[in-house]
Design a protein around this motif. Structure first.
Motif, PDB file in Angstrom:
ATOM      1  N   GLN A 112       0.821  -1.208   0.000  1.00  0.00           N
ATOM      2  CA  GLN A 112       0.000   0.000   0.000  1.00  0.00           C
ATOM      3  C   GLN A 112       0.857   1.260   0.000  1.00  0.00           C
ATOM      4  N   LYS A 113       1.953   1.240   0.741  1.00  0.00           N
ATOM      5  CA  LYS A 113       2.770   2.447   0.882  1.00  0.00           C
ATOM      6  C   LYS A 113       3.387   2.864  -0.448  1.00  0.00           C
ATOM      7  N   ILE A 114       3.716   1.902  -1.301  1.00  0.00           N
ATOM      8  CA  ILE A 114       4.312   2.257  -2.594  1.00  0.00           C
ATOM      9  C   ILE A 114       3.244   2.453  -3.677  1.00  0.00           C
ATOM     10  N   GLY A 115       1.974   2.418  -3.277  1.00  0.00           N
ATOM     11  CA  GLY A 115       0.893   2.695  -4.219  1.00  0.00           C
ATOM     12  C   GLY A 115       0.433   1.494  -5.017  1.00  0.00           C
ATOM     13  N   ALA A 116       1.004   0.313  -4.749  1.00  0.00           N
ATOM     14  CA  ALA A 116       0.540  -0.905  -5.414  1.00  0.00           C
ATOM     15  C   ALA A 116      -0.673  -1.459  -4.660  1.00  0.00           C
ATOM     16  N   ILE A 117      -1.193  -2.569  -5.139  1.00  0.00           N
ATOM     17  CA  ILE A 117      -2.455  -3.088  -4.599  1.00  0.00           C
ATOM     18  C   ILE A 117      -2.244  -4.510  -4.081  1.00  0.00           C
ATOM     19  N   PRO A 118      -2.328  -4.741  -2.760  1.00  0.00           N
ATOM     20  CA  PRO A 118      -2.192  -6.103  -2.242  1.00  0.00           C
ATOM     21  C   PRO A 118      -3.417  -6.949  -2.582  1.00  0.00           C
ATOM     22  N   VAL A 119      -3.157  -8.223  -2.868  1.00  0.00           N
ATOM     23  CA  VAL A 119      -4.206  -9.201  -3.122  1.00  0.00           C
ATOM     24  C   VAL A 119      -4.036 -10.310  -2.075  1.00  0.00           C
ATOM     25  N   PRO A 120      -4.696 -10.198  -0.920  1.00  0.00           N
ATOM     26  CA  PRO A 120      -4.526 -11.208   0.134  1.00  0.00           C
ATOM     27  C   PRO A 120      -5.089 -12.560  -0.299  1.00  0.00           C
ATOM     28  N   SER A 121      -4.402 -13.628   0.119  1.00  0.00           N
ATOM     29  CA  SER A 121      -4.822 -14.982  -0.238  1.00  0.00           C
ATOM     30  C   SER A 121      -5.021 -15.826   1.008  1.00  0.00           C
ATOM     31  N   MET A 122      -6.139 -16.525   1.070  1.00  0.00           N
ATOM     32  CA  MET A 122      -6.372 -17.487   2.138  1.00  0.00           C
ATOM     33  C   MET A 122      -5.359 -18.623   2.034  1.00  0.00           C
ATOM     34  N   LYS A 123      -4.861 -19.101   3.168  1.00  0.00           N
ATOM     35  CA  LYS A 123      -3.787 -20.088   3.132  1.00  0.00           C
ATOM     36  C   LYS A 123      -4.252 -21.451   2.645  1.00  0.00           C
ATOM     37  N   LEU A 124      -5.546 -21.759   2.706  1.00  0.00           N
ATOM     38  CA  LEU A 124      -6.020 -23.074   2.292  1.00  0.00           C
ATOM     39  C   LEU A 124      -6.351 -23.165   0.799  1.00  0.00           C
ATOM     40  N   LEU A 125      -6.194 -22.056   0.061  1.00  0.00           N
ATOM     41  CA  LEU A 125      -6.452 -22.121  -1.374  1.00  0.00           C
ATOM     42  C   LEU A 125      -5.484 -23.101  -2.027  1.00  0.00           C
ATOM     43  N   GLN A 126      -6.015 -23.920  -2.913  1.00  0.00           N
ATOM     44  CA  GLN A 126      -5.186 -24.865  -3.641  1.00  0.00           C
ATOM     45  C   GLN A 126      -4.861 -24.322  -5.031  1.00  0.00           C
ATOM     46  N   SER A 202      -6.468   0.427  -2.607  1.00  0.00           N
ATOM     47  CA  SER A 202      -5.523   0.000  -1.567  1.00  0.00           C
ATOM     48  C   SER A 202      -5.625  -1.485  -1.268  1.00  0.00           C
ATOM     49  N   MET A 203      -6.620  -2.179  -1.836  1.00  0.00           N
ATOM     50  CA  MET A 203      -6.738  -3.627  -1.618  1.00  0.00           C
ATOM     51  C   MET A 203      -7.696  -4.216  -2.639  1.00  0.00           C
ATOM     52  N   LEU A 204      -7.317  -5.402  -3.130  1.00  0.00           N
ATOM     53  CA  LEU A 204      -8.196  -6.205  -3.971  1.00  0.00           C
ATOM     54  C   LEU A 204      -8.424  -7.504  -3.209  1.00  0.00           C
ATOM     55  N   ALA A 205      -9.587  -7.608  -2.558  1.00  0.00           N
ATOM     56  CA  ALA A 205      -9.882  -8.739  -1.676  1.00  0.00           C
ATOM     57  C   ALA A 205     -10.882  -9.662  -2.360  1.00  0.00           C
ATOM     58  N   TYR A 206     -10.613 -10.963  -2.289  1.00  0.00           N
ATOM     59  CA  TYR A 206     -11.494 -11.948  -2.916  1.00  0.00           C
ATOM     60  C   TYR A 206     -12.387 -12.605  -1.873  1.00  0.00           C
ATOM     61  N   THR A 207     -13.638 -12.814  -2.266  1.00  0.00           N
ATOM     62  CA  THR A 207     -14.580 -13.503  -1.390  1.00  0.00           C
ATOM     63  C   THR A 207     -14.168 -14.972  -1.251  1.00  0.00           C
ATOM     64  N   SER A 208     -14.760 -15.649  -0.269  1.00  0.00           N
ATOM     65  CA  SER A 208     -14.361 -17.030  -0.004  1.00  0.00           C
ATOM     66  C   SER A 208     -14.910 -18.021  -1.021  1.00  0.00           C
ATOM     67  N   GLY A 209     -15.816 -17.573  -1.894  1.00  0.00           N
ATOM     68  CA  GLY A 209     -16.292 -18.455  -2.955  1.00  0.00           C
ATOM     69  C   GLY A 209     -17.268 -19.519  -2.498  1.00  0.00           C
ATOM     70  N   THR A 210     -18.051 -19.240  -1.440  1.00  0.00           N
ATOM     71  CA  THR A 210     -18.994 -20.244  -0.944  1.00  0.00           C
ATOM     72  C   THR A 210     -20.173 -20.423  -1.890  1.00  0.00           C
ATOM     73  N   THR A 211     -20.428 -19.468  -2.781  1.00  0.00           N
ATOM     74  CA  THR A 211     -21.556 -19.585  -3.709  1.00  0.00           C
ATOM     75  C   THR A 211     -21.076 -19.528  -5.159  1.00  0.00           C
ATOM     76  N   GLY A 212     -19.896 -20.027  -5.444  1.00  0.00           N
ATOM     77  CA  GLY A 212     -19.356 -20.000  -6.790  1.00  0.00           C
ATOM     78  C   GLY A 212     -17.900 -19.574  -6.751  1.00  0.00           C
ATOM     79  N   ARG A 213     -17.356 -19.210  -7.896  1.00  0.00           N
ATOM     80  CA  ARG A 213     -15.950 -18.811  -7.922  1.00  0.00           C
ATOM     81  C   ARG A 213     -15.774 -17.504  -7.140  1.00  0.00           C
ATOM     82  N   PRO A 214     -14.594 -17.312  -6.522  1.00  0.00           N
ATOM     83  CA  PRO A 214     -14.375 -16.097  -5.728  1.00  0.00           C
ATOM     84  C   PRO A 214     -14.555 -14.844  -6.575  1.00  0.00           C
ATOM     85  N   LYS A 215     -15.034 -13.805  -5.935  1.00  0.00           N
ATOM     86  CA  LYS A 215     -15.236 -12.525  -6.609  1.00  0.00           C
ATOM     87  C   LYS A 215     -14.260 -11.504  -6.025  1.00  0.00           C
TER      88      LYS A 215
END
Length: 553
Positions: A112-126, A202-215
């Motif tokens: 975030q500080k350098i103006g880029a966009i973090p994409v957090p990932s859940m650790k259990l994603l395969q 400042s963030m691109l966060a993905y849903t957990s995908g419980t109702t289809g592919r993550p958004k």
């Protein structure tokens, strides 16, 4: 609206933004949300405290280490400089994948500080899921814990979009990628923040995908601070003396708020626990004098059901409040936590799309545990007819519509965007009733509403009643196809230790439901199971149970 004065025009694909006419109306009703046009979330959460002379205060406790705000700033700056040296520019997406560790917070803040966009990932994603998120986000760099590397490698072999992979060696794995620690130590600890604007991403966060592919859902620097200066400030009333902890994943926006953004905004401390089990939370509260605990109802129930002796033996007197989110909080869990922990839980309704909680009680309220609460300061809510969009009267169940400082904005999903916003109001997909004192009473997710013989039956309402029984450890209620009634209410029940399935127990649970709520809502079928399917964040995956029932039919 989201891209006004943006420095990210060059690196953020225009087609990933929904058309203006389908975006939610955002407004900033609270005086605290009137931020200057030049704004960077990382500066506000870290640098501001160092500049104010609070650099030696502890920001993060992890294992046997204390990380001060000055230490945290240096770690953020070193990683930010190293990423810039690689050529990472404002607007680029950086895939971030760690268990709950300080590296997660450092990575998100540095990006975030350098103006880029973090994409957090859940650790259990395969591999398949990582491939989708990396491809969909267009991430060019990945910051990864070595224990979570394999799916990222597999994803990159499939799509080959990542230009650089940086690995934190925590178990001494063999690889040919940049070493996170060497990568950072070679960089300068001085870094000027990128000239980001408040409406830059400042963030691109993905849903957990419980109702289809993550958004993918997009959030700005202003929104990142608004959830703190709105919900956290008014509902939790944090101070620099607070110590936060919990076990939601930092990759989950609920976890990022409770474990990173909230404490850092107020100069408080956070205790981060890798792979925290419910017993770990009890011990951490005792050891560190934790004041604010954040988790999901399932974890609170696990502490109560499995560790009653440890709760009684521990010193939990430092706790002043608990936060519950992620799934419905039953009144019985609320009362048991109040009795055992000596605190009241603030039930919160939030979502990845809305970034954090937007319906809740506030500390000091006379809490009615049968309702979720009021719109968080800075938001307004109404309950509407899902077909006409008209606002419904008190006591009528309908779809919740919300607007305020955050709103649903999907990344490259125009068809979902059109469904999620109506006339500028965000539709998170929850069914609520507005009570006569203007509180909001949760009924179900729209997908969890069971229609049986013409009756609308909220599955979570039945779950809450079943959970009152000591024999029930946890439960999930869904609709099961039925030739006569179309759908019948079916409960999947995990029994408490020492209880055995029987026809007598089935009848006992059914009769209990009939005695507490309208008899037509009782579960005509009860299946006793050893466990329920869940997401990494602990939410019960009712969609899988529904699919199983359809397949069986």
């Amino acid at each position: 609206m989201l891209r006004e004065n943006s420095i990210q025009e060059e690196n953020v694909p225009a087609e990933k933004f929904p058309p203006i006419e389908t975006q939610a109306d955002l407004f900033y009703a609270l005086p605290e949300l009137h931020y200057p046009s030049s704004l960077n979330a990382a500066v506000e959460l870290v640098d501001r405290h160092v500049e104010a002379g609070r650099g030696e205060n502890v920001a993060i406790y992890f294992e046997d280490k204390s990380i001060t705000y000055r230490d945290l700033q240096m770690r953020v700056n070193r990683l930010g400089n190293a990423l810039q040296r690689l050529g990472v520019e404002p607007g680029e997406r950086v895939f971030v994948r760690f268990p709950n560790r300080p590296e997660y917070a450092v990575s998100i803040l540095a990006v975030q500080k350098i103006g880029a966009i973090p994409v957090p990932s859940m650790k259990l994603l395969q591999a398949k899921e990582c491939t989708y998120v990396i491809e969909d986000s267009g991430a060019t760099v990945a910051l990864v814990d070595d224990r979570l590397l394999e799916p990222v490698e597999a994803a990159n072999e499939t799509f080959n979009s990542l230009q650089t992979i940086i690995v934190a060696d925590r178990e001494g794995s063999t690889h040919d990628y940049h070493d996170y620690d060497d990568f950072c130590s070679a960089a300068s600890s001085q870094l000027d923040a990128a000239p980001t604007c408040r409406d830059d991403l400042s963030m691109l966060a993905y849903t957990s995908g419980t109702t289809g592919r993550p958004k993918g859902t997009i959030h700005t620097h202003r929104q990142m601070l608004a959830i703190i200066d709105g919900y956290a400030r008014y509902c939790l009333e944090p101070t620099a003396d607070d110590i936060f902890t919990g076990n939601p994943p930092i990759a989950f926006t609920f976890g990022y708020g409770v474990l990173v953004a909230f404490p850092l905004r107020f100069g408080a401390s956070t205790v981060i626990i890798e792979n925290a089990e419910p017993l770990d939370l009890i011990e951490i509260i005792d050891d560190y004098g934790v004041t604010v605990l954040g988790s999901i109802p399932t974890a609170y129930n696990q502490m109560l059901n499995e560790h009653a002796d440890e709760i009684e033996a521990a010193d939990l007197s430092s706790l002043r409040l608990g936060i519950s989110a992620g799934e419905p909080l039953s009144p019985s869990t609320f009362e048991r936590v109040k009795s055992s922990f000596g605190i009241e839980l603030l039930d919160g309704l939030g979502s990845t799309e809305m970034l954090h909680i937007f319906v809740s009680h506030r500390i000091g309220d006379d809490i009615d545990p049968s309702v979720t609460g009021y719109p968080v300061p800075g938001y307004e809510c109404m309950v509407i007819d899902p077909d006409t969009g008209e606002e419904l009267d008190y006591g009528e169940a309908g779809l919740l519509a919300v607007r305020g400082s955050t709103g649903v904005t999907y990344w490259g999903r125009p068809e979902k965007q059109e469904m999620a916003v109506r006339d500028g109001w965000s539709l998170p997909g929850d069914v609520f009733v507005r009570t006569e004192n203007d509180q909001l009473e949760y009924k179900s997710r729209r997908d969890d509403l069971i229609i049986s013989s013409g009756y609308n039956i909220p599955g979570p309402e039945v779950e809450s009643v079943l959970q009152e029984r000591d024999e029930v450890y946890e439960t999930a209620v869904v609709g099961s196809p039925d030739d006569e009634r179309g759908t019948v209410v079916k409960a999947f029940v995990v029994l408490a230790d020492g209880c055995e399935p029987s026809n007598e127990l089935t009848s006992l649970l059914q009769d209990h439901v009939k005695s507490q709520i309208a008899p037509y809502k009782y579960p005509r079928c009860i299946e006793f199971v050893s466990e329920l399917p869940k997401t990494e964040t602990g939410k019960i995956r009712r969609n899988l149970l529904r699919e199983r029932e359809l397949e069986a039919q």
